[in-house]
Design a protein around this motif. Sequence first.
Motif, PDB file in Angstrom:
ATOM      1  N   LYS A  42       0.860  -1.179   0.000  1.00  0.00           N
ATOM      2  CA  LYS A  42       0.000   0.000   0.000  1.00  0.00           C
ATOM      3  C   LYS A  42       0.892   1.223   0.000  1.00  0.00           C
ATOM      4  O   LYS A  42       1.942   1.224   0.635  1.00  0.00           O
ATOM      5  N   ASP A  43       0.451   2.270  -0.705  1.00  0.00           N
ATOM      6  CA  ASP A  43       1.162   3.533  -0.606  1.00  0.00           C
ATOM      7  C   ASP A  43       0.193   4.677  -0.845  1.00  0.00           C
ATOM      8  O   ASP A  43      -0.873   4.498  -1.435  1.00  0.00           O
ATOM      9  N   LYS A  44       0.566   5.824  -0.330  1.00  0.00           N
ATOM     10  CA  LYS A  44      -0.264   7.016  -0.451  1.00  0.00           C
ATOM     11  C   LYS A  44       0.643   8.234  -0.357  1.00  0.00           C
ATOM     12  O   LYS A  44       1.570   8.269   0.440  1.00  0.00           O
ATOM     13  N   VAL A  45       0.333   9.229  -1.178  1.00  0.00           N
ATOM     14  CA  VAL A  45       1.058  10.495  -1.157  1.00  0.00           C
ATOM     15  C   VAL A  45       0.088  11.579  -0.699  1.00  0.00           C
ATOM     16  O   VAL A  45      -1.031  11.671  -1.194  1.00  0.00           O
ATOM     17  N   VAL A  46       0.535  12.391   0.268  1.00  0.00           N
ATOM     18  CA  VAL A  46      -0.277  13.483   0.804  1.00  0.00           C
ATOM     19  C   VAL A  46       0.463  14.792   0.583  1.00  0.00           C
ATOM     20  O   VAL A  46       1.635  14.919   0.942  1.00  0.00           O
ATOM     21  N   LEU A  47      -0.228  15.752  -0.004  1.00  0.00           N
ATOM     22  CA  LEU A  47       0.332  17.084  -0.235  1.00  0.00           C
ATOM     23  C   LEU A  47       0.250  17.928   1.024  1.00  0.00           C
ATOM     24  O   LEU A  47      -0.736  17.870   1.758  1.00  0.00           O
ATOM     25  N   PHE A  48       1.276  18.730   1.268  1.00  0.00           N
ATOM     26  CA  PHE A  48       1.247  19.680   2.377  1.00  0.00           C
ATOM     27  C   PHE A  48       0.289  20.821   2.053  1.00  0.00           C
ATOM     28  O   PHE A  48       0.166  21.233   0.899  1.00  0.00           O
ATOM     29  N   ASP A  49      -0.362  21.325   3.071  1.00  0.00           N
ATOM     30  CA  ASP A  49      -1.216  22.501   2.963  1.00  0.00           C
ATOM     31  C   ASP A  49      -0.332  23.727   3.188  1.00  0.00           C
ATOM     32  O   ASP A  49       0.237  23.893   4.270  1.00  0.00           O
ATOM     33  N   GLU A  50      -0.239  24.590   2.202  1.00  0.00           N
ATOM     34  CA  GLU A  50       0.665  25.741   2.291  1.00  0.00           C
ATOM     35  C   GLU A  50       0.296  26.720   3.407  1.00  0.00           C
ATOM     36  O   GLU A  50       1.119  27.523   3.829  1.00  0.00           O
ATOM     37  N   ASP A  51      -0.928  26.650   3.906  1.00  0.00           N
ATOM     38  CA  ASP A  51      -1.372  27.551   4.963  1.00  0.00           C
ATOM     39  C   ASP A  51      -0.985  27.074   6.362  1.00  0.00           C
ATOM     40  O   ASP A  51      -1.171  27.794   7.335  1.00  0.00           O
ATOM     41  N   LYS A  52      -0.462  25.855   6.476  1.00  0.00           N
ATOM     42  CA  LYS A  52      -0.093  25.300   7.786  1.00  0.00           C
ATOM     43  C   LYS A  52       1.422  25.226   7.909  1.00  0.00           C
ATOM     44  O   LYS A  52       2.146  25.164   6.929  1.00  0.00           O
ATOM     45  N   ASN A  53       1.884  25.179   9.167  1.00  0.00           N
ATOM     46  CA  ASN A  53       3.327  25.060   9.383  1.00  0.00           C
ATOM     47  C   ASN A  53       3.791  23.619   9.140  1.00  0.00           C
ATOM     48  O   ASN A  53       2.980  22.697   9.009  1.00  0.00           O
ATOM     49  N   SER A  75      -0.462  14.717   7.735  1.00  0.00           N
ATOM     50  CA  SER A  75      -0.156  13.769   6.658  1.00  0.00           C
ATOM     51  C   SER A  75      -0.082  12.347   7.206  1.00  0.00           C
ATOM     52  O   SER A  75      -0.639  11.413   6.615  1.00  0.00           O
ATOM     53  N   ILE A  76       0.601  12.176   8.324  1.00  0.00           N
ATOM     54  CA  ILE A  76       0.720  10.845   8.931  1.00  0.00           C
ATOM     55  C   ILE A  76      -0.645  10.343   9.377  1.00  0.00           C
ATOM     56  O   ILE A  76      -0.983   9.174   9.167  1.00  0.00           O
ATOM     57  N   LEU A  77      -1.448  11.216   9.970  1.00  0.00           N
ATOM     58  CA  LEU A  77      -2.806  10.817  10.386  1.00  0.00           C
ATOM     59  C   LEU A  77      -3.629  10.352   9.187  1.00  0.00           C
ATOM     60  O   LEU A  77      -4.317   9.325   9.259  1.00  0.00           O
ATOM     61  N   GLU A  78      -3.563  11.096   8.095  1.00  0.00           N
ATOM     62  CA  GLU A  78      -4.326  10.739   6.896  1.00  0.00           C
ATOM     63  C   GLU A  78      -3.855   9.406   6.311  1.00  0.00           C
ATOM     64  O   GLU A  78      -4.672   8.567   5.913  1.00  0.00           O
ATOM     65  N   ILE A  79      -2.552   9.207   6.262  1.00  0.00           N
ATOM     66  CA  ILE A  79      -2.006   7.953   5.729  1.00  0.00           C
ATOM     67  C   ILE A  79      -2.402   6.774   6.608  1.00  0.00           C
ATOM     68  O   ILE A  79      -2.839   5.735   6.109  1.00  0.00           O
TER      69      ILE A  79
END
Length: 89
Positions: A15-26, A34-38
């Motif tokens: 299994k794999d998943k890529v999560v983009l960073f939200d530019e509005d967050k640190n 990202s880890i929570l979503e994965i």
Amino acid sequence: MKIWGKLLINNRIVKDKVVLFDEDKNYEDNLKNSILEICKEFDIEIPYWLPSNEKEYAVRKKTIFTQDNFIDEFKFDKFIIEEIDLDDK
């Protein structure tokens, strides 16, 4: 930035998943989210960060979680997270 999460069994990605960073967050909030979503996508518990994971991630922007990072038993060998550039993958 992106975080790429992978579950491996016998050195094969199952299994794999890529999560983009939200530019509005640190950075720290992005990494945590990202880890929570994965983990939610993979239906696994959130791993504990041991000092070795923190050091490895700080140096390589990648870390490997094994059974030592989880309370429950799991059916995979490794959970890997890795920071990748927007031009990768």
